[in-house]
Design a protein around this motif. Structure first.
Motif, PDB file in Angstrom:
ATOM      1  N   PHE A 141      10.842  21.894  19.962  1.00  0.00           N
ATOM      2  CA  PHE A 141      10.607  21.272  20.978  1.00  0.00           C
ATOM      3  C   PHE A 141      11.318  21.853  22.144  1.00  0.00           C
ATOM      4  CE2 PHE A 141      14.566  18.568  20.611  1.00  0.00           C
ATOM      5  CZ  PHE A 141      14.775  18.429  22.217  1.00  0.00           C
ATOM      6  N   ALA A 142      10.316  21.790  23.567  1.00  0.00           N
ATOM      7  CA  ALA A 142      11.132  22.383  24.461  1.00  0.00           C
ATOM      8  C   ALA A 142      10.085  20.394  25.831  1.00  0.00           C
ATOM      9  CB  ALA A 142      10.333  23.671  24.811  1.00  0.00           C
ATOM     10  N   ALA A 171      15.514  17.295  15.634  1.00  0.00           N
ATOM     11  CA  ALA A 171      14.660  18.389  16.346  1.00  0.00           C
ATOM     12  C   ALA A 171      15.239  19.180  16.584  1.00  0.00           C
ATOM     13  CB  ALA A 171      13.551  17.395  17.071  1.00  0.00           C
ATOM     14  N   VAL A 172      14.452  21.150  16.983  1.00  0.00           N
ATOM     15  CA  VAL A 172      15.673  21.740  17.091  1.00  0.00           C
ATOM     16  C   VAL A 172      15.012  21.935  18.332  1.00  0.00           C
ATOM     17  CG1 VAL A 172      16.125  24.220  16.733  1.00  0.00           C
ATOM     18  CG2 VAL A 172      15.546  22.641  15.292  1.00  0.00           C
ATOM     19  N   GLU A 173      15.891  22.117  19.851  1.00  0.00           N
ATOM     20  CA  GLU A 173      15.364  23.083  21.035  1.00  0.00           C
ATOM     21  C   GLU A 173      15.374  23.960  21.288  1.00  0.00           C
ATOM     22  OE1 GLU A 173      17.865  21.463  24.522  1.00  0.00           O
ATOM     23  OE2 GLU A 173      16.463  20.583  24.762  1.00  0.00           O
ATOM     24  N   VAL A 174      14.405  25.033  21.434  1.00  0.00           N
ATOM     25  CA  VAL A 174      14.010  26.173  21.360  1.00  0.00           C
ATOM     26  C   VAL A 174      14.276  26.491  22.849  1.00  0.00           C
ATOM     27  CG1 VAL A 174      12.548  25.996  19.924  1.00  0.00           C
ATOM     28  CG2 VAL A 174      11.669  26.118  22.189  1.00  0.00           C
ATOM     29  N   LEU A 175      14.557  25.548  23.804  1.00  0.00           N
ATOM     30  CA  LEU A 175      15.036  25.569  25.778  1.00  0.00           C
ATOM     31  C   LEU A 175      15.712  25.197  25.885  1.00  0.00           C
ATOM     32  CD1 LEU A 175      11.941  27.774  26.862  1.00  0.00           C
ATOM     33  CD2 LEU A 175      13.462  28.663  26.632  1.00  0.00           C
ATOM     34  N   PRO A 176      16.805  25.276  26.225  1.00  0.00           N
ATOM     35  CA  PRO A 176      17.569  23.955  27.014  1.00  0.00           C
ATOM     36  C   PRO A 176      16.451  23.998  28.541  1.00  0.00           C
ATOM     37  CG  PRO A 176      18.186  26.464  27.249  1.00  0.00           C
ATOM     38  CD  PRO A 176      16.898  25.724  26.648  1.00  0.00           C
TER      39      PRO A 176
END
Length: 646
Positions: A141-142, A171-176
């Motif tokens: 997510f982002a 969940a894995v954050e692909v962008l801060p």
């Protein structure tokens, strides 16, 4: 050559052959796996899995930005659904592979009204120890925040909260998180840059924030062939991972919040923490609860307010003669061992299988509960219909419904708390969810003891109550058996949920012989709006006629042992009573002589439910014209205005 020598040589040959076969087999398998790992899984036209783009918008700014991003994604052949969270079922979130969120922060750092349901689900799940940190482990997510720096501390709080909760759920954050300022004049540029970076990650494997990603590693691929990387015709053993029930995840994988006790929201005392964390406290207080100490609560009931105004009491007034304006609704344990689909508290309370928190003194709980209750009663002064006589009566509670929320019987000092209430001549109506049979056995006499019987079969009980215990059905049955041994008044409490448990009349009737209750309360489920953990709608709420039909059918199955005694139409509730015990010379005796009960308790001698029963007034009897409404009260009906269509 002897036969024993021949057998020995044959055995040696067999062992050598087996060993040779094993190593050849392993060598071939290793070569096969190596060759498969070196060839691309799907070199031609990879298809990205569909993503979801949420907009959390109040004035339309975030929606407009999300629509721009959606167009950009579409033009780059990246399939996304543009979704308003108020039209989305949050329990589908674990199915998502990629989520993009454009979120506005509204008043006091809260999300807009359209996203509160979604936000509450994330918050509840992240703080539910049974969920742990695997729920969204397949999701990347982002988040982009839309707010105003003029609000300082709450600037883009919603976006930051979404990011935190998603990460806590795995969940894995692909962008801060990127935070846009509507007042700074650069919102469009900042958002365009963020959108470009998102597309770049999905399209090509660029370095963003020291992370190298590409479409395959971010969201996975949909392949036309077998997604395990080999043809699927090999007879090699494939070991499938064990499916883990959501309710068991906390027991399988340690939650990040459990690694370091000092990092929890609860305070720690000799290895024990507060049951009520600051977040849970804020949520419950917002709903009108008054929190007592570290694990108890009290709240004024709407029926208490109603009878203070002379507008009628609750069904317990009709069935058992309590004075609703003198009833205090409380609990010594906000925690529960179930997460029922019809929970009218929307699961804002903690859950647990055993007492694992700090423990407050029972005297302190009772004193504080009465103090907070009377303060809430005093606030009714001046409300239309409230007389000084009823107000003064309300300041001295005579009844305590230990059924506010949670599981009161979990509290280790429940007997001391009951004793303290009885010492003050306050009656006790205690409700347990039938998961702690040993606690029921050890419980001292209460005025009336309830066991929630929410379903009649193992499958339906699991679906409706969603218990934490793996042996929930055995605990349920043992709880009913423990109830049978009680000498005081006992009740089965049935909550009918249309489409869930209204077809099990025969199965319910079979449970009567196990617990042999004095009464059976049958009530239609109360719809309390949306809940992230429940899909119930008004379609699941039975009419009073439905409840009556079910009650009559259940009474008929008992072959006269139970009969329909009372009803309270307003609450959509019907009472079955044990005929032989509570119908004397044609007169029902479902009401309680409370003064007699307290005298019996004070005497210390054994007594039974027959020793403190009182006659039921005519207006509460089943089929009476009043429908269970006390004629001494004034009935007010809301007018419904229907505008003519033009």
């Amino acid at each position: 050559m002897s036969s024993s020598s021949i057998r020995a040589r044959l055995t040696l040959v067999a062992l050598l052959s087996a060993t040779t076969f094993y190593f050849v087999y392993k060598s071939r398998r290793l070569n096969r796996l190596l060759s498969l790992s070196l060839k691309p899984k799907n070199p031609q036209n990879p298809k990205p899995k569909r993503g979801t783009l949420f907009f959390i918008s109040q004035t339309g700014t975030s929606k407009a930005l999300a629509e721009r991003l959606h167009s950009l994604l579409t033009s780059n052949e990246l399939p996304f659904d543009l979704v308003d969270p108020q039209n989305y079922e949050p329990e589908d979130l674990p199915k998502e592979n990629l989520v993009l969120i454009v979120a506005s922060t509204w008043e006091d750092g809260k999300p807009p009204e359209s996203a509160k349901f979604f936000a509450n689900w994330l918050d509840e799940s992240a703080n539910d120890f049974r969920v742990g940190s695997l729920l969204l482990s397949q999701c990347k997510f982002a988040v982009f925040g839309v707010g105003s720096k003029a609000y300082e501390k709450t600037f883009n709080m919603v976006a930051r909260d979404f990011s935190t909760k998603m990460r806590e759920l795995g969940a894995v954050e692909v962008l801060p998180v990127v935070e846009g300022d509507v007042e700074g004049g650069e919102l469009d540029d900042v958002f365009e840059d963020w959108g470009t970076r998102v597309v770049a990650i999905l399209k090509g494997g660029v370095d963003v924030g020291n992370k190298i990603g590409n479409l395959e590693s971010i969201v996975g691929m949909e392949s036309d062939g077998d997604d395990r990387g080999y043809d699927g015709d090999d007879d090699d053993e494939v070991v499938e991972s064990e499916a883990v029930d959501l309710e068991d995840i906390a027991g399988k994988v340690p939650s990040r919040r459990s690694v370091n006790v000092a990092e929890t929201n609860g305070k720690v005392n000799n290895g024990k923490r507060d049951m009520v964390t600051p977040m849970i406290r804020a949520s419950l207080e917002k709903q009108g609860y008054k929190i007592i100490g570290s694990h108890s609560g009290v709240k004024i009931c709407r029926w208490t307010k109603s009878q203070l105004r002379g507008r009628g009491g609750c069904y317990k007034h009709s069935f058992y003669g309590i004075e609703s304006h003198r009833c205090m609704e409380a609990t010594p344990s906000l925690a529960c061992a179930n997460k029922c689909v019809f929970c009218w508290r929307h699961h804002t309370n903690p859950v647990g299988k055993s007492w694992q928190w700090k423990m407050d003194d029972p005297l302190q709980i009772v004193d504080t509960a009465i103090d907070l209750h009377t303060k809430m009663i005093k606030q009714m002064k001046g409300v239309p219909g409230v007389t000084m006589e009823r107000l003064n009566e309300g300041l001295t509670p005579r009844h305590c419904a230990l059924s506010l929320v949670g599981e009161p019987i979990m509290y280790p000092e429940i007997n001391a708390l009951v004793d303290e209430l009885h010492r003050r001549r306050i009656s006790t109506f205690l409700v347990t969810n039938a998961q702690f049979p040993d606690k029921i056995k050890l419980l001292k006499p209460v005025t009336q003891l309830y066991v929630s019987v929410d379903a009649a079969t193992k499958e339906s009980l699991k679906a409706i109550d969603r218990p934490l215990f793996g042996d929930f059905w055995e605990r349920f049955i043992d709880s009913l058996k423990s109830l049978r041994d009680k000498q005081q008044r006992t009740v089965y409490r049935l909550t009918l949920v249309k489409g869930w448990n209204t077809e099990d009349v025969d199965a319910y009737s079979k449970l009567f012989n196990i617990g042999n209750p004095d009464f059976v309360e049958i009530k239609g489920v109360t719809y309390c709006g949306s809940s992230a953990t429940s899909k119930l709608t008004m379609e699941n709420v039975p009419w009073h006629a439905d409840v009556k039909a079910f009650s009559e059918a259940l009474a008929s199955r008992s072959e006269g042992e139970y009969k329909v005694a009372c009803e309270h139409v307003h609450s959509c509730c019907v009472l079955l009573a044990k005929t032989e015990k509570f119908k004397v010379n044609g007169q029902w005796f479902t009401w309680i002589d409370y003064e007699k009960f307290h005298d019996l308790v004070a005497s210390g001698r054994p007594f039974s439910s027959k020793d403190y029963m009182a006659p039921t007034p005519h207006w509460a009897i089943y089929g009476a014209e009043e429908g269970g409404f006390d004629p001494d009260q004034s009935r007010y009906r809301k007018e419904r205005h229907h505008k003519a269509s033009r």
